[in-house]
Design an enzyme around this catalytic site. Sequence first.
Site: not given
Ligand code: PLP
Length: 400
Positions: A96, A118, A384
């Site tokens: 993020k 938000e 992610s």
């Molecule tokens: C917020 C988050 C997501 C989901 O958000 P996307 O905008 O779909 O990438 C995925 N993985 C993690 C670790 C997150 O913090």
Amino acid sequence: METTELKSAFQVDERGYYGTFGGAFIPEMLYPNVEELRRNYLDIIADPAFQREFRDLLTDYVGRPTPLFHARRLSDTYQTTIYLKREDLCHTGAHKVNNTIGQILVAKRLGKQRIVAETGAGQHGVATATVCALMGLECIVYMGKIDMERQKPNVDRMHMLGAKVVPATSGSQTLKDATNEAMRHWINNPVDTHYIIGSVVGPHPYPDMVARFQSVISEEVKKQLLEKTGRSTPDYIIACVGGGSNAAGAFYHYLDEPTVRLVAAEAAGQGLTSGHSAATTALGKPGILHGSRTILMQTEDGQVVEPYSISAGLDYPGIGPLHAHLYSSGRGRFFSITDQEAVEAAFELSRLEGIIPALESSHALACLPKLKAASDEVIVICLSGRGDKDLAAYTAYLDK
Ligand SMILES: *Cc1c(COP(=O)(O)O)cnc(C)c1O
């Protein structure tokens, strides 16, 4: 015409659309703010001085490039070749921050002094509070009152970083109410405030702007894969989709490479027919959500359905317009992954590779047994985020 032929079918067009999805469906009061951003964002991002500052921060602050790791024991298990793109190693523990760094630099160039955002689970709020501290800008994060109670560690983090967290007390006191109140704040303070959206959602130009900032993920994968395998294109690239920003970043430089199969993992929660799910493409229909035309989960008369997933980051009733287009056009393949499948995949990765993944990322991992990839194929999975924040959820699930 040559120029139209060369144009990607999966990039946003001049009107802010991906196929029939996207656009900017906003109240008139918001128009000046969104229009100011739309007129300026491409020039700002293209400016070499912006690029230098953005790239330097990604390197020295976020810790990029993140590694592309050949997961050998996981590969052996699935009789194929698997690489993990380690976004879990970014500063703050997830992808993020790539986006919040980009947007705060845009905000500075637009002369804004205050940031509003938000947050649902608090992860985007923390990523926003982080870059506001870094840049010395005032930060106001709207968060549902109920979410503040459920996600206290993230509220504490935001406070420690100097942000003001405002409880949204209307409606169901969760994400959508926080969004409404943040929007209201922006309408009332159009001149000095920038609104940082946390995913590839919202009115144009947000989905395209956020995708551009996250596209560093596939930019790096291309180079790293070439170094490691002699080929810059994998056979599959897999990412989880909440709003879709890590997936957009992981897919971005492969959108027009038809040999690369784009695989998206959605949260099926307790199951597609359970009534407790967030699998947007499986259960949703086209409609308008948070300022763009996309696919969302809705009732017969168009009311947004309350989503559910064990993973806070995937607990969203829609997807970004790019993903709606990838789904409708058949360019992307979408899997619905249950809580159970995600938790099992998280334990598998932890035991095989010594990496505890975020619950969100575990949904991408859980696609592996469904893919039936051949032994000579190469799979890249976008990891992610890291799983430290989810330990309680993992343990509670085991104890059930
Ligand atoms: C917020 C988050 C997501 C989901 O958000 P996307 O905008 O779909 O990438 C995925 N993985 C993690 C670790 C997150 O913090």
